[in-house]
Design a protein around this motif. Structure first.
Motif, PDB file in Angstrom:
ATOM      1  N   ASP A 298      53.424  79.598  -4.814  1.00  0.00           N
ATOM      2  CA  ASP A 298      52.927  78.234  -4.645  1.00  0.00           C
ATOM      3  C   ASP A 298      52.714  77.521  -5.972  1.00  0.00           C
ATOM      4  O   ASP A 298      52.152  76.428  -6.022  1.00  0.00           O
ATOM      5  N   SER A 299      53.147  78.130  -7.058  1.00  0.00           N
ATOM      6  CA  SER A 299      52.889  77.536  -8.382  1.00  0.00           C
ATOM      7  C   SER A 299      54.162  77.539  -9.211  1.00  0.00           C
ATOM      8  O   SER A 299      54.999  78.436  -9.094  1.00  0.00           O
ATOM      9  N   ASP A 300      54.309  76.528 -10.039  1.00  0.00           N
ATOM     10  CA  ASP A 300      55.472  76.435 -10.917  1.00  0.00           C
ATOM     11  C   ASP A 300      55.288  77.197 -12.217  1.00  0.00           C
ATOM     12  O   ASP A 300      56.212  77.281 -13.019  1.00  0.00           O
ATOM     13  N   GLY A 301      54.089  77.700 -12.466  1.00  0.00           N
ATOM     14  CA  GLY A 301      53.827  78.409 -13.705  1.00  0.00           C
ATOM     15  C   GLY A 301      53.360  77.477 -14.812  1.00  0.00           C
ATOM     16  O   GLY A 301      53.300  76.256 -14.637  1.00  0.00           O
ATOM     17  N   GLU A 302      53.069  78.049 -15.959  1.00  0.00           N
ATOM     18  CA  GLU A 302      52.579  77.248 -17.068  1.00  0.00           C
ATOM     19  C   GLU A 302      52.889  77.945 -18.389  1.00  0.00           C
ATOM     20  O   GLU A 302      53.201  79.135 -18.430  1.00  0.00           O
ATOM     21  N   TRP A 303      52.777  77.164 -19.471  1.00  0.00           N
ATOM     22  CA  TRP A 303      53.003  77.710 -20.802  1.00  0.00           C
ATOM     23  C   TRP A 303      51.683  78.232 -21.372  1.00  0.00           C
ATOM     24  O   TRP A 303      50.646  77.595 -21.230  1.00  0.00           O
ATOM     25  N   SER A 304      51.747  79.388 -22.010  1.00  0.00           N
ATOM     26  CA  SER A 304      50.558  79.965 -22.636  1.00  0.00           C
ATOM     27  C   SER A 304      50.282  79.259 -23.973  1.00  0.00           C
ATOM     28  O   SER A 304      51.089  78.451 -24.431  1.00  0.00           O
ATOM     29  N   LYS A 305      49.171  79.600 -24.587  1.00  0.00           N
ATOM     30  CA  LYS A 305      48.904  79.144 -25.940  1.00  0.00           C
ATOM     31  C   LYS A 305      49.559  80.124 -26.908  1.00  0.00           C
ATOM     32  O   LYS A 305      49.944  81.232 -26.527  1.00  0.00           O
ATOM     33  N   SER A 306      49.680  79.732 -28.165  1.00  0.00           N
ATOM     34  CA  SER A 306      50.211  80.649 -29.169  1.00  0.00           C
ATOM     35  C   SER A 306      49.239  81.791 -29.394  1.00  0.00           C
ATOM     36  O   SER A 306      48.026  81.647 -29.210  1.00  0.00           O
ATOM     37  N   THR A 307      49.772  82.948 -29.774  1.00  0.00           N
ATOM     38  CA  THR A 307      48.935  84.102 -30.066  1.00  0.00           C
ATOM     39  C   THR A 307      49.157  84.511 -31.520  1.00  0.00           C
ATOM     40  O   THR A 307      50.115  84.062 -32.179  1.00  0.00           O
ATOM     41  N   PHE A 308      48.294  85.377 -32.017  1.00  0.00           N
ATOM     42  CA  PHE A 308      48.290  85.711 -33.444  1.00  0.00           C
ATOM     43  C   PHE A 308      48.281  87.230 -33.610  1.00  0.00           C
ATOM     44  O   PHE A 308      47.519  87.925 -32.947  1.00  0.00           O
ATOM     45  N   GLY A 309      49.127  87.723 -34.498  1.00  0.00           N
ATOM     46  CA  GLY A 309      49.202  89.157 -34.736  1.00  0.00           C
ATOM     47  C   GLY A 309      49.482  89.484 -36.189  1.00  0.00           C
ATOM     48  O   GLY A 309      50.209  88.764 -36.881  1.00  0.00           O
ATOM     49  N   GLN A 310      48.906  90.561 -36.665  1.00  0.00           N
ATOM     50  CA  GLN A 310      49.069  90.975 -38.058  1.00  0.00           C
ATOM     51  C   GLN A 310      50.429  91.631 -38.265  1.00  0.00           C
ATOM     52  O   GLN A 310      50.807  92.529 -37.511  1.00  0.00           O
ATOM     53  N   VAL A 311      51.162  91.173 -39.262  1.00  0.00           N
ATOM     54  CA  VAL A 311      52.460  91.772 -39.575  1.00  0.00           C
ATOM     55  C   VAL A 311      52.423  92.541 -40.889  1.00  0.00           C
ATOM     56  O   VAL A 311      53.246  93.421 -41.138  1.00  0.00           O
ATOM     57  N   ARG A 312      51.474  92.197 -41.751  1.00  0.00           N
ATOM     58  CA  ARG A 312      51.276  92.941 -43.004  1.00  0.00           C
ATOM     59  C   ARG A 312      49.833  92.824 -43.433  1.00  0.00           C
ATOM     60  O   ARG A 312      49.168  91.846 -43.103  1.00  0.00           O
TER      61      ARG A 312
END
Length: 312
Positions: A298-312
Motif C-alpha cells: 500500500d506504499s510507494d516507498g521513500e528515500w532514506s537520509k544519508s548515513t555516515f561511516g568511517q573509512v580511515r
C-alpha cells in the motif's frame, strides 16, 4: 557505521560557540542555520562573500570578512585578525567549541594540451607551453585556495581559540580516496585535507594509531591543552545536492540519491551536543548517499537520509 539515526538532535547547545568558514555557501549556510536556529548556538561566520539575505545575517552573531587570495599566509593572518577583532572590548578571549571548514569548490583540470617533443616556440592548437603551464598553475592555485588553505588557517585558529572538548571538522571528498583522472588539482587538495585531519587527529589525546605515533603526539601536546580532548574529523561527501552541482547533472541523475546538506548539518550537530557520538579523532568519515526504501503493497516507498561511516 557511526550513527544512522534519522531523528534530529533534540538537545540544544545554547552555551556553545562555533566558527564556520565558508558560511555564505550552500553547505555553510545550512550548517549555520541548523546550529543557530535548531541548537541555539552562538555562530561566528567567515567567508569571502558577505551574507546578504536577512535570515543568513540574523543567524550569525559575528562575521569575519575574508579576502580572495591564493596566499595561505594572508588568509591565516586575516582569519586570526578577525578573531582578535571579535575579542575587542571583551574581558575574556572568545573560545569556540567547534570549528567547521565548509569552504570548498571544484574545477576540472585544464583541457588544453601541449604535446611533448615540440620545440618551445611551436604551438599546439594555438597553445604555447607557457600558456598551458599558466592555465594548469591557475587551476592548482584555485583548488588549493578553496579546499586546503581554509582548513590550514582554521587549524591555526584552533591553537588559540578552541575550548575544551572541541570539535574540528573539515570536508574532504570520497573521490580523493582514489586516483582522480581529469581533476588532479582538486584531488590533490582534498587528499591533502585528509592527510592534515589524520595528522591533527593523531596529535590529540583522543587520536588513534600505533605506539610510536601516540608517543610522539604526547610530546607535541605539551603546552597545547586544547589538543588533549579535541576531536578532528573529515567528512567525505560523494555528491551534495546544491544548485551548482545540479547545473552539471545529466538526465540520468536522480537528485533524490544526492546527499542533502541538512543531513550533514544534523550529523555535525549531534557531534557538538553529544561528544560520545563523535568518531575517533583523525577519522575520515564517508557520507553514503540516500537509498530508496520500497514500501509495502500500500506504499510507494521513500528515500532514506544519508548515513555516515568511517573509512580511515
Amino acid at each position: 557505521f557511526i550513527d544512522e539515526s534519522s531523528t534530529k538532535t533534540q538537545k540544544t547547545a545554547s552555551n556553545k560557540t562555533a566558527l564556520i568558514l565558508g558560511s555564505s555557501g550552500i553547505l555553510g549556510k545550512t550548517i549555520v542555520q541548523h546550529l543557530s536556529h535548531d541548537l541555539q548556538m552562538t555562530i561566528i561566520g567567515a567567508d569571502v562573500i558577505d551574507p546578504v539575505k536577512k535570515k543568513d545575517i540574523d543567524a550569525l552573531d559575528a562575521f569575519i570578512p575574508l579576502q580572495h587570495t591564493s596566499n595561505a599566509t594572508e588568509l591565516t593572518k586575516s582569519l586570526s585578525l578577525g578573531m582578535r577583532n571579535i575579542n575587542d572590548g571583551k574581558e575574556k578571549v572568545v573560545m569556540v567549541d567547534a570549528i567547521i571548514c565548509a569552504s570548498g569548490g571544484w574545477e576540472g583540470d585544464p583541457t588544453s594540451s601541449y604535446l611533448p617533443g615540440r620545440l618551445l616556440e611551436e604551438e599546439e592548437d594555438g597553445i604555447t607551453p607557457e600558456m598551458a603551464a599558466e592555465e594548469w598553475g591557475k587551476v592548482l592555485d584555485k583548488m588549493l585556495q578553496m579546499n586546503l588553505h581554509p582548513v590550514l588557517a582554521a587549524g591555526n585558529v584552533a591553537s588559540t581559540h578552541m575550548a575544551n572538548q572541541g570539535l574540528f571538522v573539515a570536508f574532504g571528498a570520497t573521490a580523493a580516496l582514489m586516483p582522480t583522472p581529469g581533476m588532479a588539482a582538486y584531488g590533490a587538495a582534498k587528499a591533502a585535507t585528509h592527510q592534515y585531519i589524520q595528522t591533527l587527529g593523531a596529535m590529540t589525546g583522543l587520536g588513534i594509531g600505533h605506539n610510536k605515533i601516540r608517543k610522539d603526539a604526547k610530546k607535541f601536546r605539551r603546552g597545547k591543552p586544547y589538543l588533549d580532548d579535541m576531536t578532528a574529523v573529515a567528512i567525505l561527501p560523494t555528491m551534495l545536492d546544491t544548485p551548482t552541482n545540479r547545473k552539471f547533472a545529466t538526465r540520468k541523475d536522480d537528485f533524490n540519491a544526492w546527499t542533502k546538506p541538512i543531513d550533514i548539518a544534523e550529523e555535525i550537530g549531534k557531534w557538538v551536543v553529544e561528544p560520545y557520538l563523535r568518531p575517533s579523532s583523525g577519522s575520515l568519515i564517508k557520507v553514503y548517499p540516500p537509498r530508496f526504501q520500497p514500501g509495502d503493497d500500500d506504499s510507494d516507498g521513500e528515500w532514506s537520509k544519508s548515513t555516515f561511516g568511517q573509512v580511515r
